[in-house]
Design a protein around this motif. Structure first.
Motif, short mmCIF file in Angstrom:
data_model
loop_
_atom_site.label_atom_id
_atom_site.label_comp_id
_atom_site.label_asym_id
_atom_site.label_seq_id
_atom_site.Cartn_x
_atom_site.Cartn_y
_atom_site.Cartn_z
N ALA A 20 35.95 47.82 50.61
CA ALA A 20 34.75 47.54 49.83
C ALA A 20 33.55 47.33 50.75
O ALA A 20 32.45 47.79 50.47
CB ALA A 20 34.97 46.30 48.96
N CYS A 21 33.79 46.66 51.89
CA CYS A 21 32.70 46.42 52.83
C CYS A 21 32.18 47.73 53.41
O CYS A 21 30.99 47.86 53.70
CB CYS A 21 33.18 45.50 53.96
N GLN A 22 33.08 48.70 53.59
CA GLN A 22 32.66 49.99 54.12
C GLN A 22 31.70 50.68 53.18
O GLN A 22 30.88 51.49 53.59
CB GLN A 22 33.89 50.88 54.35
N GLN A 23 31.78 50.36 51.91
CA GLN A 23 30.93 51.00 50.93
C GLN A 23 29.65 50.21 50.67
O GLN A 23 28.84 50.57 49.84
CB GLN A 23 31.69 51.18 49.61
N GLY A 24 29.48 49.12 51.39
CA GLY A 24 28.27 48.33 51.24
C GLY A 24 28.59 46.88 50.98
O GLY A 24 29.70 46.52 50.67
N SER A 25 27.58 46.04 51.10
CA SER A 25 27.78 44.61 50.95
C SER A 25 27.86 44.19 49.49
O SER A 25 28.31 43.10 49.17
CB SER A 25 26.66 43.84 51.65
N GLU A 26 27.39 45.04 48.58
CA GLU A 26 27.43 44.72 47.16
C GLU A 26 28.81 45.02 46.59
O GLU A 26 29.60 45.76 47.16
CB GLU A 26 26.38 45.54 46.41
N LYS A 27 29.08 44.41 45.46
CA LYS A 27 30.33 44.69 44.77
C LYS A 27 30.37 46.17 44.38
O LYS A 27 29.35 46.76 44.03
CB LYS A 27 30.45 43.85 43.50
N TYR A 263 40.20 42.71 41.83
CA TYR A 263 40.06 41.47 42.60
C TYR A 263 39.43 41.70 43.97
O TYR A 263 38.42 41.07 44.32
CB TYR A 263 41.43 40.81 42.75
N ALA A 264 39.99 42.63 44.75
CA ALA A 264 39.60 42.74 46.16
C ALA A 264 38.41 43.65 46.39
O ALA A 264 37.62 43.39 47.29
CB ALA A 264 40.79 43.23 46.98
N ALA A 265 38.27 44.72 45.62
CA ALA A 265 37.16 45.64 45.83
C ALA A 265 35.97 45.30 44.93
O ALA A 265 34.83 45.30 45.39
CB ALA A 265 37.63 47.08 45.58
N GLU A 266 36.24 45.02 43.67
CA GLU A 266 35.15 44.69 42.74
C GLU A 266 34.81 43.21 42.74
O GLU A 266 33.81 42.81 42.17
CB GLU A 266 35.52 45.14 41.32
N ARG A 267 35.67 42.41 43.35
CA ARG A 267 35.45 40.96 43.46
C ARG A 267 35.23 40.32 42.08
O ARG A 267 34.29 39.56 41.86
CB ARG A 267 34.26 40.68 44.39
N ASN A 268 36.17 40.65 41.21
CA ASN A 268 36.13 40.13 39.85
C ASN A 268 37.45 39.41 39.58
O ASN A 268 38.33 39.94 38.90
CB ASN A 268 35.91 41.27 38.86
N PRO A 269 37.61 38.20 40.13
CA PRO A 269 38.91 37.52 40.02
C PRO A 269 39.31 37.19 38.59
O PRO A 269 40.50 37.21 38.26
CB PRO A 269 38.72 36.26 40.86
N GLU A 270 38.33 36.90 37.74
CA GLU A 270 38.67 36.55 36.36
C GLU A 270 39.36 37.71 35.65
O GLU A 270 40.36 37.54 34.94
CB GLU A 270 37.41 36.14 35.58
N SER A 293 48.08 32.82 42.60
CA SER A 293 47.71 31.69 43.45
C SER A 293 46.68 32.10 44.49
O SER A 293 45.71 31.38 44.75
CB SER A 293 48.96 31.13 44.14
N GLU A 294 46.87 33.27 45.08
CA GLU A 294 45.91 33.77 46.07
C GLU A 294 44.52 33.92 45.46
O GLU A 294 43.51 33.56 46.06
CB GLU A 294 46.38 35.11 46.62
N ILE A 295 44.48 34.46 44.24
CA ILE A 295 43.19 34.66 43.58
C ILE A 295 42.54 33.32 43.26
O ILE A 295 41.32 33.15 43.42
CB ILE A 295 43.38 35.51 42.31
#
Length: 328
Positions: A20-27, A263-270, A293-295
């Motif tokens: 995800a970071c490789q594609q930019g700092s935004e989600k 969770y990890a790329a879109e950073r949407n844990p819910e 638990s990790e989330i």
């Protein structure tokens, strides 16, 4: 404590976060709930319904004295499928007991198929040394050599016997064979050549599609999804998980893959938690508690994270699981 317990899942999530970071700092926005919501319904489980019917059919054929050796293998296979669908370890134990019974009573020329079935169950329980010893004995006896070679490669890789695994790989070499291609892909991944791993898995996918085999397509799409994700092709990974679910709507592995992306790329844990909750209504494998638990840790919800760890430990330390989760 939490870090050590979550290490395996953390490593996979870290890969996706790096992508995800490789594609930019935004989600990044890749998934769409409309794509997969229909697969999250707890009422949609055609595979489980069909497997239960098959289980009942073969149970009735086998009879109470379990003497019908020709029915033992198919019945044991239904229990393996039930385990995959539900995560209930007792199904895997039932399969193990049946295969052991079959090995005991089968004629020598028919034992090897049951021994490979037993080895597969042992591998599913992470009892790799037992599986290796069983397959080695079986290979030396009256056996169908090619499928046993394939499994000896698999278990050698799990045990870290890489030189031996490579020897088995050279013995089964056939670029026109699906079973060889998926193992060559695994070997390439182990060697750090992810591009080749993807290439060979894509070749295997072509074979699966040409044969129009739903089980092979499901396995290949879902595993190719993992490879694409590791390589940073997250949209392609997502597409593969959806293709998997188009064939098998209740495939928990593919839903879990989508949850990872969310969770990890879109950073949407819910949303990731929502997907996992839908899986856990049908599948009680401890793995999902560990990921939840990790989330929760990522969200800073440590009380909920600890509760999930407690549930994981309660399940994973049950006697039936043996050493399956000792790494965690």
């Amino acid at each position: 404590f939490f870090f050590l317990l979550m290490k395996a899942h953390y490593c996979i999530a870290l890969l996706l976060l790096c992508m995800a970071c490789q594609q930019g700092s935004e989600k990044v926005n890749i998934t769409n709930t409309q794509d997969y919501n229909k697969y999250l319904s707890t009422e949609t489980s055609p595979s489980l319904h069909e497997i239960r019917q098959q289980n009942e059919y073969w149970s009735n054929r086998l009879g109470k004295d379990t003497s019908g050796v020709g029915d033992i293998g198919p019945l044991a296979a239904t229990y393996e499928s039930l385990f995959e669908q539900t995560g209930k370890i007792e199904h895997l134990k039932s399969a193990e007991n049946l295969y052991r019974k079959g090995v005991q009573i089968a004629a020598p020329q028919f034992k090897d198929g049951l021994e490979r079935g037993l080895a597969h169950v042992l591998i599913s329980q992470h009892r790799f040394k037992e599986a290796y010893e069983l397959l080695t004995r079986s290979y030396k006896g009256v056996s169908s050599k090619q499928p046993t070679k394939l499994m000896l490669f698999d278990v050698s890789m799990e045990l870290g016997y890489y030189d031996e695994a490579y020897e088995w790989l050279t013995k089964i070499k056939d670029l026109s064979d699906y079973n060889y291609l998926i193992r060559l892909s695994k070997w390439s991944d182990y060697k750090g050549d992810l591009d080749s791993a993807i290439k060979y898995m894509e070749m295997a996918m072509e074979k699966a599609e040409a044969r129009d085999s739903e089980p092979l397509r499901v396995w290949t799409y879902s595993n190719l999804g993992d490879y694409y994700g590791h390589a940073g092709y997250i949209e392609d990974a997502y597409d593969m998980y959806l293709k998997t679910l188009d064939i098998q709507p209740d495939k928990a592995y593919a839903k879990k893959g989508i949850a990872y992306i969310v969770y990890a790329a879109e950073r949407n844990p819910e949303e990731a938690i929502r997907i996992l909750d839908s899986i856990m209504k049908q599948n009680e494998a401890p793995d999902y508690n560990l990921l939840k638990s990790e989330i929760y840790i990522y969200q800073g919800k440590l009380d909920q994270a600890e509760a999930e760890v407690d549930l994981f430990l309660e399940k994973a330390t049950a006697l039936e699981y043996g050493n399956m989760y000792n790494t965690y």
